[in-house]
Scaffold this active site. Structure first.
Site, PDB file in Angstrom:
ATOM      1  N   HIS A 178       0.825  -1.220   0.000  1.00 31.30           N
ATOM      2  CA  HIS A 178       0.000   0.000   0.000  1.00 31.30           C
ATOM      3  C   HIS A 178       0.856   1.265   0.000  1.00 31.30           C
ATOM      4  CE1 HIS A 178       0.330  -0.006   4.541  1.00 31.30           C
ATOM      5  NE2 HIS A 178       0.304   1.291   4.326  1.00 31.30           N
ATOM      6  N   ASP A 221      -0.478  -7.537   1.333  1.00 28.06           N
ATOM      7  CA  ASP A 221       0.092  -6.187   1.434  1.00 28.06           C
ATOM      8  C   ASP A 221       1.604  -6.255   1.634  1.00 28.06           C
ATOM      9  OD1 ASP A 221       0.397  -3.481   1.619  1.00 28.06           O
ATOM     10  OD2 ASP A 221      -0.485  -3.300   3.632  1.00 28.06           O
ATOM     11  N   GLY A 224       4.916  -0.526   6.240  1.00 30.54           N
ATOM     12  CA  GLY A 224       6.029  -1.112   5.510  1.00 30.54           C
ATOM     13  C   GLY A 224       7.200  -1.502   6.371  1.00 30.54           C
TER      14      GLY A 224
END
Length: 847
Positions: free
Chosen positions: A649, A703, A798
């Protein structure tokens, strides 16, 4: 080289107590053994047997006596110091080769011999003594004494030496000493650390350094910085300051083997290695940003480095200076007034000096009382880790003695008047970081305005009561509660957050949060959720259907490969759970221990941290991803010199920015504080961005993304990869893991300039899915905070979910993905499960 080779040599005296009167039996008259009428052959045979037995017995006794018995002596070394009250220190005493030094040393050793000779437990075993040094005050002598002690008598000699002060006093009161005898007091003696006496030492170095007010000296390990320190070596630095000053020792480099049983440094408040004067024993690798700084109590200090035959490391460098006694860091206490204020132990946050006593007298306005809160409290030392009596270093307040290590802010005391005294005492051995405290004037009738007062007098927000978290530190905010429907209602009356249910950790204290968690008593829970009899574990059959009942079994041959077994490089499988990089080669080809130069934080982590700020180099795989011209946007993890792992994302285009394009990004490795790109930081552009092909922007499923750097990064103390787990690696519920990032420190807040860390716990996926309304897929994992109010937040996306293993390596368990707000106590963070993407990562990166 023997430890004593640095001083005078002594030959052990003959032991008068050894039995030297045993003689061999005279030869028998052979005529008396001639055959005669009598008992006959049987009697002769019996006689011969008896004679042979006697000869064998006597021979054995003699062999034992003359060979073995002489070998059961052990060398015992004792170090000590004593003050010579009828002498005045001369500068020549600092030089061990001077005539004055030798003359006084001869007097000291002569009187030591006389003292030992009058003590039966010592006299017959005494070998000799050497004086190692003298220092001021009037004159302090530092010595080593050697004894040759029969095996089994060591305790008696140790006991006698421990009473050396009494032996000296008794000898001086006897009145038999010559008129020119030295007069001793302040006698200290103890057994030398046995690790200094190993016969395998090949080198012994001794250095001296005398500091001056306008000079900072430097000491380094042999060979530093060009080569590692040598093996099997003892190095000692005798440090001196001028009278009226103390020694300041400040390490700017400290890199030794991690295990103190191998290589170590010991620092003594003395000029000889007296164990009752040791200030600290240290090993491992410390960050330059977390310096080790020590102060002596007098104008002397001894630093000792000991190495064994294996694994030499870069070594150490320290700066030596002198601080005037009474100057900064050497004093504490005083009068404190006003409505509020702060005070600390001397030299905080560095180590306080030994032999110190302080008293703070605090006074607030007459209509108030004093509340003292210790924000940091670190008074731990060997011997009082769990002590209730605090006989060594301690703080005394309100008649209570406090010692050890306490959670931040949980030690609070309130006076009954507008005055209170705080005492701090440190004995002669082992020092610690100390404490920082604050005092505030409060109303005795309302000590916690609009807040809840804990039993330990701490004040917390009223809405934290009965929320399942131990905010007080003594659980008083969680007593007598009525649980909400969203809480676990423990049988003992406590309320706990629902996401701690069924994670294998006894949060309630009565295990009621772990009841009704799938399998009954006597059953084994399979990884696929099935329950089988505990008796079927390791029976050689796949009763679970996924092979998980045959994991971690002693049998290692002929293991059938399955989705839950670890596959070695030779395609054979083993049943051990998480064998990668645990220090044991479980695969026949050793492939489970290959590529294990990952997941290592080389620095030792200090206990002094500001809030939840990470230390520099603590998470060397952490990356800050910047959008060029803008700044930090997401986090990432280093998995190889060229490849990073982040969240998908983070790299999705929006109307303004093409985040999917590599030219948009620049990656910062080794960064600790945003916008401070020092020598430890490496910046790289991005060559390629690979988002997972099945990423779902609505559900955040899959993700995960990869970034390739335009050039490889060079590993350092501050830049290192995290270990990528195998597909079969298990991160069980209840395990503690770490989240890190520069994201917002609160919901809707600003990004943090300094890298933040938080310890969280992996949550049972079934419970988490129920809490999150069925949004959790098999490629997601949940983790929640161990203490409330901390969680991943915007800007941490992340970044890594770092899972330390028992083998000392850290694995990338997850990638920060999404959550319901930030730091909401009953809303866990959601992470992409890296094991589910292991094949994809290997395919794209080769890692």
């Amino acid at each position: 080289m023997d430890y004593m080779d640095s001083g005078m040599r002594y030959t052990p005296k003959s032991d008068k107590d050894w039995d030297t009167s045993v003689q061999f039996l005279p030869a028998s008259d052979t005529k008396k053994l001639e055959k005669k009428k009598g008992p006959g052959k049987i009697g002769a045979v019996i006689g011969v047997v008896i004679f042979a037995a006697v000869v064998a017995l006597m021979t054995g006794l003699l062999v034992w006596h003359f060979h073995f018995r002489k070998d059961v002596r052990v060398k015992q070394m004792y170090s000590g110091s004593m003050r010579i009250t009828n002498q005045v220190f001369e500068d020549a005493y600092e030089d061990s080769s001077s005539v004055e030094f030798k003359a006084l040393a001869k007097q000291v050793t002569s009187q030591l011999k006389a003292i030992y000779s009058k003590t039966p437990q010592l006299a017959k075993y005494y070998v000799g003594s050497t004086v190692q040094a003298f220092s001021e005050g009037s004159v302090i002598a530092y010595y080593l004494s050697e004894f040759s002690v029969p095996k089994g008598q060591e305790a008696a000699v140790n006991s006698a030496i421990s009473s050396m002060d009494k032996l000296v006093d008794k000898n001086q009161r006897s009145g038999n000493s010559p008129g020119n005898s030295l007069v001793f007091d302040d006698v200290v003696s103890s057994a030398l650390d046995s690790r200094l006496l190993k016969k395998t030492f090949s080198e012994f170095y001794r250095y001296t350094e005398h500091t001056k007010s306008d000079h900072i000296g430097t000491i380094t390990s042999p060979g530093f910085p060009n080569k590692p320190y040598p093996s099997n070596t003892v190095v000692q630095w005798q440090l001196r300051a001028d009278p009226g000053y103390v020694i300041k020792l400040d390490f700017d480099t400290f890199n030794l083997e991690e295990n103190c049983k191998n290589d170590f440094v010991k620092i003594y408040d003395s000029l000889v290695a007296i164990e009752s004067r040791v200030m600290e024993e240290i090993c491992g690798y410390y960050s330059p940003s977390d310096p080790l700084t020590f102060l002596s109590s007098r104008n002397v200090m001894l630093v000792t480095l000991v190495t064994n035959e294996k694994k030499n490391f870069p070594g150490l460098r320290a700066h030596v200076s002198q601080v005037r006694r009474g100057g900064k860091g050497t004093t504490c206490g005083g009068q404190l007034t006003g409505k509020k204020g702060n005070f600390t132990s001397p030299n905080y946050p560095n180590y306080y000096p030994p032999n110190i006593f302080c008293e703070w007298k605090i006074e607030v306005p007459a209509d108030k009382v004093v509340k003292v809160t210790f924000k940091k409290f670190l008074l731990s030392e060997p011997g009082q880790e769990n002590s209730a009596t605090c006989k060594k270093d301690y703080v005394e307040i309100n008649g209570k003695r406090l010692c050890g290590e306490k959670p931040d802010g949980t030690v609070t005391e309130t006076s009954s008047t507008n005055k209170i005294s705080v005492l701090f005492y440190a004995d002669a051995s082992y020092v610690d970081r100390g404490f920082t405290a604050e005092f505030v004037a409060i109303d005795s009738k309302d000590p916690c305005p609009k807040q809840f007062q804990c039993n330990n007098q701490r004040c917390i927000s009223s809405n934290l009561k009965c929320d399942g978290w131990n905010d007080c530190g003594d659980m008083s905010d969680e007593m007598n509660c009525k649980c909400k429907s969203t809480d676990i209602n423990c049988k003992n009356g406590l309320c706990k957050p629902m996401f701690w249910q069924c994670d294998g950790v006894n949060d309630c204290g009565d295990n009621s949060d772990e009841l009704n968690c799938g399998c009954k008593s006597g059953e084994l829970g399979c990884q696929n959720g099935k329950c089988v009899s505990e008796k079927k574990r390791c029976d050689g059959r796949d009763d679970c259907g996924d092979g998980s009942d045959e994991l971690n079994c002693a049998r290692v041959s002929d293991v059938t490969c399955s989705d839950v077994t670890y596959k070695c490089k030779n395609n054979k499988c083993i049943s051990k759970v998480n064998p990668e990089c645990d220090g044991t080669a479980d695969c026949e080809d050793g492939s489970d221990e290959a590529n294990c130069e990952c997941g290592r934080n080389l620095f030792k982590t200090s206990r002094i941290v500001g809030g939840q700020e990470a230390e520099e180099g603590e998470f060397p795989w952490q990356v800050s991803l910047h959008v060029k011209g803008y700044g930090h946007v997401c986090g990432a993890s280093i998995i190889s010199p060229r490849w990073l792992v982040t969240a998908a994302h983070c790299v999705q285009d929006d109307g303004k920015t093409r985040y999917s394009q590599p030219g948009t990004w620049e990656a910062y490795m080794g960064l600790h504080i945003q916008r401070q790109n020092g020598k430890n930081v490496a910046k790289r552009n991005v060559k390629q961005v690979i988002s997972h092909p099945y990423y779902n922007a609505y559900t955040f499923d899959n993700d995960i993304a990869l970034m390739e750097l335009d050039s490889p990064v060079t590993y350092s103390d501050y830049i290192r990869p995290i270990c990528v787990p195998s597909p079969q690696h298990v991160f069980p519920p209840g395990n503690s893991v770490w989240i890190t990032g520069w994201g917002a420190t609160r919901e809707g807040g600003y990004a943090a300039p300094v890298l933040q860390k938080a310890q969280v716990r992996i949550i049972n996926s079934t419970v988490c899915d129920r809490l999150m309304g069925g949004q959790i897929t098999s490629r997601m994992m949940c983790a929640g905070v161990l203490s409330g109010g901390i969680d991943a937040c915007q800007g941490d996306s992340g970044g890594p979910l770092s899972s330390p293993s028992s083998g000392g390596h850290t694995f990338l368990a997850g990638v920060v993905s999404w959550g319901d707000g930030c730091a909401r106590r009953n809303k866990p963070g959601i992470y992409s499960t890296v094991t589910k993407f292991r094949g994809w990562i290997k395919e794209k990166t080769g890692v």
